[in-house]
Design a protein around this motif. Sequence first.
Motif, PDB file in Angstrom:
ATOM      1  N   TYR A   9      -5.372   4.632   0.735  1.00  0.00           N
ATOM      2  CA  TYR A   9      -4.169   4.104   0.106  1.00  0.00           C
ATOM      3  C   TYR A   9      -4.419   3.712  -1.345  1.00  0.00           C
TER       4      TYR A   9
ATOM      5  N   THR B 239      -3.176   0.847  -4.270  1.00  0.00           N
ATOM      6  CA  THR B 239      -2.559  -0.466  -4.430  1.00  0.00           C
ATOM      7  C   THR B 239      -2.829  -0.981  -5.835  1.00  0.00           C
TER       8      THR B 239
ATOM      9  N   LYS C  69       0.833  -1.189   0.000  1.00  0.00           N
ATOM     10  CA  LYS C  69       0.000   0.000   0.000  1.00  0.00           C
ATOM     11  C   LYS C  69       0.878   1.253   0.000  1.00  0.00           C
TER      12      LYS C  69
ATOM     13  N   GLU D 118      -8.219   4.462   6.826  1.00  0.00           N
ATOM     14  CA  GLU D 118      -7.036   4.646   5.993  1.00  0.00           C
ATOM     15  C   GLU D 118      -7.401   5.102   4.591  1.00  0.00           C
TER      16      GLU D 118
END
Length: 199
Positions: free
Chosen positions: A90, A92, A2, A88
């Motif tokens: 992120y 990816t 990530k 969170e």
Amino acid sequence: MKLGKNFITGRETFLTSWKSEDDPSPGEYTLRFLMVKGKYQQFYIRRSSAIETRIGPYNGISFSGRPLITPDAINPVYVSYIVVNQNEMYFTALSSNDTTTVSSRMVVTPSGKLEIFLKKFANQDWIKSITLPVDYCDKYRVCGLYGSCNAATTPYCGCLKGFERKTSDDTSVCRQSIALDCGPGEGFEKLSSMKFGGN
């Protein structure tokens, strides 16, 4: 893997360049993901604290202004995701099939470029897929406010319709050529193949 930030722990995950090709100590460049709720997600390549290149914003499918990052639509080898929730935020990229036949890696070089490599397990060779920035126009805010950049023209920088370049105090900026009064006949100009400006 990530790239992003955990809002609970405060931990941020980002890429840092090596100091040089043969010195793995931390270098000058980082690739960081903009992590502000309510704003378009994008990446910045920074030299120390100064932004040098902006990748994005992310429009939910690909990174705007850079179609090369869009995986092949018919048979993609990987699929990218941006996840935003209470805990969170992120970025990816995952293999597009369960029989993981392709790996990818991202590297920030000591000269401040982002390189993406792919490896098909059949031959074990890392093949460079993408290098960013691609050209002069990938530089951050290179043409200033109300400016536009076109790598296929000389000079690269021009002004948006309704603006003209003016020089004063050794600086060249785009200023309105006529005052706006929001009257009849005025409206919005459609701009295609443009990367949206801003932070």
